[in-house]
Motif scaffolding. Structure first.
Motif, short mmCIF file in Angstrom:
data_model
loop_
_atom_site.label_atom_id
_atom_site.label_comp_id
_atom_site.label_asym_id
_atom_site.label_seq_id
_atom_site.Cartn_x
_atom_site.Cartn_y
_atom_site.Cartn_z
N PRO A 16 -3.84 -5.93 -3.21
CA PRO A 16 -4.27 -6.93 -2.23
C PRO A 16 -3.37 -8.17 -2.26
CG PRO A 16 -6.05 -6.33 -3.72
CD PRO A 16 -4.81 -5.76 -4.28
N ARG A 17 -3.40 -8.92 -1.17
CA ARG A 17 -2.58 -10.13 -1.06
C ARG A 17 -2.91 -11.10 -2.20
NH1 ARG A 17 -1.13 -13.27 4.29
NH2 ARG A 17 -0.94 -11.11 4.91
N GLY A 18 -1.86 -11.66 -2.78
CA GLY A 18 -2.04 -12.68 -3.81
C GLY A 18 -2.36 -12.11 -5.18
N SER A 19 -2.19 -10.82 -5.36
CA SER A 19 -2.48 -10.28 -6.69
C SER A 19 -1.22 -9.64 -7.29
CB SER A 19 -3.62 -9.27 -6.64
OG SER A 19 -3.27 -8.19 -5.84
N VAL A 20 -1.30 -9.42 -8.60
CA VAL A 20 -0.16 -8.87 -9.33
C VAL A 20 -0.55 -7.49 -9.85
CG1 VAL A 20 1.46 -9.24 -11.22
CG2 VAL A 20 0.44 -11.21 -10.07
N PHE A 21 0.27 -6.51 -9.51
CA PHE A 21 -0.02 -5.13 -9.91
C PHE A 21 1.06 -4.68 -10.89
CE2 PHE A 21 0.12 -0.50 -9.41
CZ PHE A 21 -1.22 -0.16 -9.38
N GLU A 27 0.83 -1.20 0.00
CA GLU A 27 0.00 0.00 0.00
C GLU A 27 0.87 1.25 0.00
OE1 GLU A 27 -2.79 0.12 3.20
OE2 GLU A 27 -3.74 1.93 2.46
N LEU A 28 0.56 2.15 -0.90
CA LEU A 28 1.17 3.48 -0.86
C LEU A 28 0.06 4.44 -0.45
CD1 LEU A 28 3.39 3.97 -4.06
CD2 LEU A 28 4.15 3.71 -1.74
N GLN A 29 0.33 5.26 0.57
CA GLN A 29 -0.69 6.18 1.06
C GLN A 29 -0.25 7.61 0.84
OE1 GLN A 29 -1.77 5.81 5.16
NE2 GLN A 29 -3.12 4.08 4.81
N ASP A 30 -0.73 8.21 -0.22
CA ASP A 30 -0.50 9.63 -0.49
C ASP A 30 0.99 9.98 -0.44
OD1 ASP A 30 -1.63 12.00 -1.21
OD2 ASP A 30 -1.80 12.75 0.84
N VAL A 31 1.78 9.17 -1.13
CA VAL A 31 3.24 9.32 -1.05
C VAL A 31 3.73 10.40 -2.00
CG1 VAL A 31 5.42 8.18 -1.62
CG2 VAL A 31 3.75 7.01 -0.21
N THR A 32 4.55 11.28 -1.45
CA THR A 32 5.22 12.31 -2.25
C THR A 32 6.71 12.22 -1.95
OG1 THR A 32 3.32 13.79 -2.16
CG2 THR A 32 5.43 14.81 -2.63
N ARG A 33 7.51 12.33 -3.01
CA ARG A 33 8.95 12.35 -2.80
C ARG A 33 9.55 13.49 -3.63
NH1 ARG A 33 13.31 11.99 0.31
NH2 ARG A 33 15.14 11.80 -0.95
N VAL A 83 7.72 11.73 -7.07
CA VAL A 83 6.45 11.05 -6.84
C VAL A 83 5.52 12.08 -6.22
CG1 VAL A 83 5.31 9.14 -5.66
CG2 VAL A 83 7.65 8.86 -6.43
N ASP A 84 4.30 12.16 -6.76
CA ASP A 84 3.42 13.26 -6.36
C ASP A 84 2.07 12.70 -5.87
OD1 ASP A 84 2.26 15.68 -6.03
OD2 ASP A 84 2.33 16.30 -8.14
N HIS A 85 1.93 12.59 -4.57
CA HIS A 85 0.68 12.14 -3.95
C HIS A 85 0.14 10.86 -4.60
CE1 HIS A 85 0.40 15.66 -1.41
NE2 HIS A 85 0.76 16.38 -2.44
N VAL A 86 0.97 9.86 -4.62
CA VAL A 86 0.57 8.57 -5.23
C VAL A 86 -0.02 7.66 -4.15
CG1 VAL A 86 1.44 6.45 -6.29
CG2 VAL A 86 2.18 8.67 -7.15
N SER A 87 -1.16 7.10 -4.45
CA SER A 87 -1.79 6.15 -3.53
C SER A 87 -2.30 4.95 -4.35
CB SER A 87 -3.00 6.76 -2.83
OG SER A 87 -2.61 7.84 -2.04
N PHE A 88 -2.02 3.78 -3.89
CA PHE A 88 -2.66 2.59 -4.45
C PHE A 88 -2.49 1.43 -3.47
CE2 PHE A 88 1.59 2.44 -6.56
CZ PHE A 88 2.02 1.19 -6.13
N MET A 89 -3.27 0.41 -3.67
CA MET A 89 -3.18 -0.76 -2.80
C MET A 89 -3.18 -2.02 -3.65
SD MET A 89 -5.48 -1.81 0.44
CE MET A 89 -6.44 -3.02 -0.38
N GLY A 101 3.51 11.24 3.32
CA GLY A 101 2.80 9.98 3.15
C GLY A 101 3.57 8.79 3.73
N ASP A 102 3.04 7.62 3.49
CA ASP A 102 3.66 6.42 4.06
C ASP A 102 3.45 5.24 3.11
OD1 ASP A 102 5.00 4.84 5.83
OD2 ASP A 102 3.82 5.44 7.57
N ALA A 103 4.31 4.26 3.23
CA ALA A 103 4.21 3.05 2.40
C ALA A 103 4.13 1.85 3.33
CB ALA A 103 5.41 2.95 1.49
#
Lengths: 569, 308
Positions: free
Chosen positions: B25-30, B3-9, B17-23, B56-58
């Motif tokens: 789930p376990r067992g899936s390929v992104f 999970e990336l939560q509103d990450v900015t670098r 990286v500009d306010h990136v968020s995504f999740m 943000g946080d990862a």
């Protein structure tokens, strides 16, 4: 998945060659593969069954247990070294050189070798052979090893394992020490032969070997730090050339010291001196290794606190050594010299700390004291140029005061007295504190805009320091010329910023006037006051939002704690 | 879970990286795609605890990469795009070294080395020096290194680069199998057609901003404002062309060897209506189909002009 679960899953599969499931996949996914395997191909020696029976099975298990205790970097480097041509060539050159020297020594001393003690002259050759191989090759190999790790991107793969930066660098250091031991083992028979020839004591041989070892270790640790500074081939080559030049200087210095002091056995009664020197050298080895580890540690790690602890202990070692020397000799010149080197040490360290990165993980930032005052006073051990400045000022001033206090105590008890110098330690300490506060404060103020513009780097503070020290010397001379039409050759308060002249004056028979020392202290305190105002931004209260997930974690943790406490009752 | 939560670098004034968020789930390929310098590697490095986010946080398996990097690393296998090797080291020694570095001891270490060798097909190469391996074999070794401690999360940066076509197909199957085994996988690649086949979801990033995050089918659905159709005709095409020219919502009609390709600014219902009109006019339609958009087309469509 928990670690235990991971271990259990990893253990669900094949069980050695004797096991029917040997070589079977641990997971269903292993039934698929990228091809190129084949059950007929035997596993390599490193993946052989550790539970094999018989004598060799027992040996395998024992060595396996033993190597599991070692630093993985040491194991890897030892494997690499044993296969490398460079190591083999160096080792056999060392063997050949020591054999050649032994034969030459016997031939040239014959037939006197039976009657005249020739151990000392033989030891000269063995020292040279051992020192050249240890000083020249081991540090350079360590430099190249860590630089290659950073250059080729293998470090980042290590950084995400369980190895900390400290373990990685100390593994490199351990590997260098192992190489030293291997080189030493090749020359041990020659040293025994040397002792049998008489003319040299066993303690002298031990001392020579200890000097070579500790010097090689300091050089290797320094090489490790330098390798972390090199970003790009050009700088790397430049640093490597600088390191080689420094090694040559150290080799000559060491030769001079050993040939003039140690081998003629003129060191009787100075055991404390050797012990103190070795302790200080060892502390520098630890400092350099920690500095190298701090340089390469990921930004998520706290890269400063360990360094500061080491610096603090180094100061303590220095203060104790100087105090003991002054106490034993009864000469307060020791105290003043101790104060001088301690002040220079903190000026140097402070310069590097002014260029430190202040990057702290949000977790650490959330845990910092909340007010300006408490932050300024209690966060010196945390990374950051401002905290670094406060740490150097606080610790350095404390060390200088303690050493001066020792001098005063020595005077009062009559143990220590003045001999050739006339500047009492409190005056000398006031002068050094003034210089530390003043020059370090100016370096910080000068480098701040550049650090803000170009990011953390020790280059800006280094340039600022060179400029500040140069101006400190040249400005009084310019004023002299402006007023008198020529440079003055008599010291006055006008020359207080000229650190070199002031120190010379302090060590001369005239001594440093107390007013000049107080002037330096007052000016230094003024510069510190300006710095404290500018530090406000770094220490001001900054609220760090606690992420929702962290709040949940904390709530879960406290809930678990309550449950555990309840269960306990 | 990743999970990336509103990450900015930020790097200076540059927003990598500009306010990136995504999740994930376990067992899936992104699948994580974007042009060079888009911020993929920085996001991956933040997840891998090699960079700190400015904001943000990862999270990896619910553990913060910022607050708990040590525990995150135990659960993480990271395969960077550049493979650094050691001189005077063979494949077995390389895997043994990383097994030791990940805290594996005794039988467990031996088993993991064996498993990785079988899995990556490196058993025959075990005693060969790494410096002599082909790029494809190095990629296998790098994947093996990432898997040596049986991590529950895999972050793979360009894993298919340098693999031959057969190995790529096998890698695709292996990644699906690893996901089926419960591993969560974040994968970046420039070979978008492969990602389309192996990923449950795809994220498109450009200049640090996440422009899209959906399934491939979902992305197609969201981005489609028109349909590209192909009709293959038995006989002359003039009637068909006339009918198509009479339709206001049809454009870009191109003819090639009795095949007409055209664009309809409408939905599936409109597609059926046009077929009915062609059949009513007794045009002999041999084939009538929608030109399927590839992930490459989608990528170009999503990224074009949004962030410049």
């Amino acid at each position: 998945m928990s670690d235990q679960e991971a271990s259990r899953r990893a253990g669900d599969g094949g069980d050695g060659d004797s096991d029917p499931s040997a070589g079977q996949p641990l997971h269903p996914v292993a039934e698929l593969s990228l091809g190129g395997g084949g059950q007929a191909i035997p596993y390599p020696a490193l993946a052989l069954d550790p539970d094999a029976s018989g004598f060799w099975g027992w040996v395998d298990r024992a060595t396996e247990r033993l190597t599991s205790l070692l630093n993985p970097i040491l194991v890897k480097e030892a494997r690499q070294s044993l296969k490398s041509k460079q190591f083999l060539i160096t080792f056999f050159c060392l063997l050949a050189a020591s054999c050649a020297w032994t034969i030459m020594g016997i031939v040239f001393n014959a037939p006197d070798v039976y009657y005249i003690p020739t151990g000392e002259s033989m030891m000269i050759g063995y020292f040279l052979i051992l020192s050249v191989s240890m000083f020249a090759f081991v540090p350079l190999v360590a430099f190249r090893s860590l630089a290659a790790e950073l250059d080729e991107g293998t470090y980042e793969m290590l950084a995400i394992t369980r190895l900390s930066a400290w373990r990685i660098v100390s593994g490199k250091m351990n590997s260098a020490v192992l190489q030293m031991l291997i080189y030493f083992s090749a020359i041990v028979p020659c040293l025994a032969f040397c002792y049998l020839l008489r003319g040299i004591g066993l303690l002298t041989i031990v001392l020579v070997v200890a000097i070579v070892f500790i010097t090689a270790m300091v050089l290797t640790a320094l090489a490790l730090v330098l390798s972390t500074l090199a970003k790009g081939r050009t700088l790397q080559t430049f640093l490597l050339v600088g390191l080689v030049a420094f090694i040559v200087v150290v080799e000559f210095t060491c030769c001079g010291f050993v040939f003039s002091m140690v081998l003629p056995e003129q060191w009787s009664g100075t055991w404390f001196g050797f012990l103190a020197s070795f302790t200080v050298a060892a502390s520098f080895v630890v400092l350099f290794v920690a500095a190298a580890a701090a340089r390469i540690a990921p930004v998520t790690e706290n890269r400063s606190t360990r360094l500061r602890v080491i610096l603090f202990f180094q100061q303590a070692i220095w203060v104790v050594t100087i105090a003991y020397a002054a106490w034993v000799t009864g000469d307060f010149e020791w105290i003043n010299e101790g104060l001088l080197y301690l002040g220079i040490y903190w000026l140097l360290v402070g310069m590097f700390m002014c260029g430190e990165a202040s990057e702290l993980s949000p977790r650490v930032r959330r845990g910092l004291p909340a007010t300006y005052g408490t932050r300024m006073l209690f966060t010196w051990w945390m990374p950051g140029p401002g905290t670094g400045f406060m740490f150097v000022i606080g610790t350095g001033v404390a060390g200088l005061l303690v050493l001066a206090g020792v001098g005063v105590l020595g005077f009062q008890t009559g143990v220590v007295r003045g001999t050739s110098v006339d500047t009492p330690p409190p005056i000398f300490a006031a002068m050094m504190i003034g210089y530390l506060l003043g020059y370090l404060g100016i370096i910080r103020l000068l480098s701040m805009p550049f650090l803000k513009r170009f990011g953390p780097s020790f280059v800006a503070p280094l340039i600022a320091a060179i400029v500040a020290y140069f101006l400190g010397v040249i400005v009084p001379a310019i004023i002299d010329v402006a007023i008198q039409g020529r440079v003055s050759f008599s010291y006055s308060a006008l020359h207080a910023s000229n650190w070199g002249w002031t120190w010379d004056e302090a060590f001369s028979s005239r001594g440093l006037p107390a007013e000049v020392a107080m002037l330096i202290l007052v000016v230094g305190s003024g510069v510190l006051a300006i710095n404290l105002i500018s530090l406000f931004r770094e220490f001001r209260l900054r609220k760090i939002a606690v992420p929702l997930r962290v709040k949940q974690d904390l709530a879960d943790e406290s809930e678990n704690q309550l449950v555990e406490n309840g269960g306990g009752r | 879970m990743i999970e990336l939560q509103d990450v900015t670098r930020l790097f200076g004034s540059t927003r990598a990286v500009d306010h990136v968020s995504f999740m994930v789930p376990r067992g899936s390929v992104f699948g994580y795609i974007g042009p060079n310098g888009a911020g993929k590697t920085t996001s991956m490095r933040i997840l891998a605890t090699l960079e700190l986010p400015t904001e943000g946080d990862a999270f990896i398996e619910g553990l913060s990469s910022v607050n708990d990097p040590d525990r995150v690393r135990r659960r993480l296998g990271f395969m960077p795009d550049a493979f650094g090797s050691y001189s005077d080291t063979n494949c077995a020694e390389y895997l043994d070294f990383f097994a030791r570095s990940n805290g594996l001891v005794g039988r467990e270490r031996t088993r993991r080395i064996r498993w990785v060798m079988d899995f990556t097909g490196l058993r025959s190469m075990a005693e060969k020096p790494i410096t002599g391996l082909s790029k494809g074999m190095r990629q296998r070794l790098c994947l093996g290194r990432a898997l040596i401690h049986d991590p529950s999360v895999l972050i793979l940066d360009e894993p298919a680069a340098g693999l031959d076509p057969r190995a790529r197909i096998e890698l695709r199957q292996i990644i699906r199998s690893l996901a089926a085994d419960g591993k969560t996988i974040l994968i970046s690649s420039h070979i978008l057609s492969e990602l389309a086949e192996m990923c449950d979801r795809v994220g498109i990033i450009e200049q640090g901003r996440l422009l899209a995050n959906d399934t491939v089918a979902g992305l197609k659905g969201n981005s489609q404002t028109h349909l590209d159709l192909i009709v293959v005709i038995d006989g002359e095409t003039e009637t068909a062309k006339t009918i198509l020219s009479q339709c206001e919502d049809v454009s870009d009609v191109v003819e090639l060897n009795r095949t007409l390709q055209f664009r309809v600014a409408g939905d599936r219902q409109r597609q059926i209506e046009i077929l009915h009109r062609l059949c009513d006019a007794r045009v002999n339609v041999l084939e009538y189909r929608v030109v399927d958009e590839s992930l490459e087309d989608l990528f170009l469509k999503v990224t074009a002009g949004k962030v410049q």
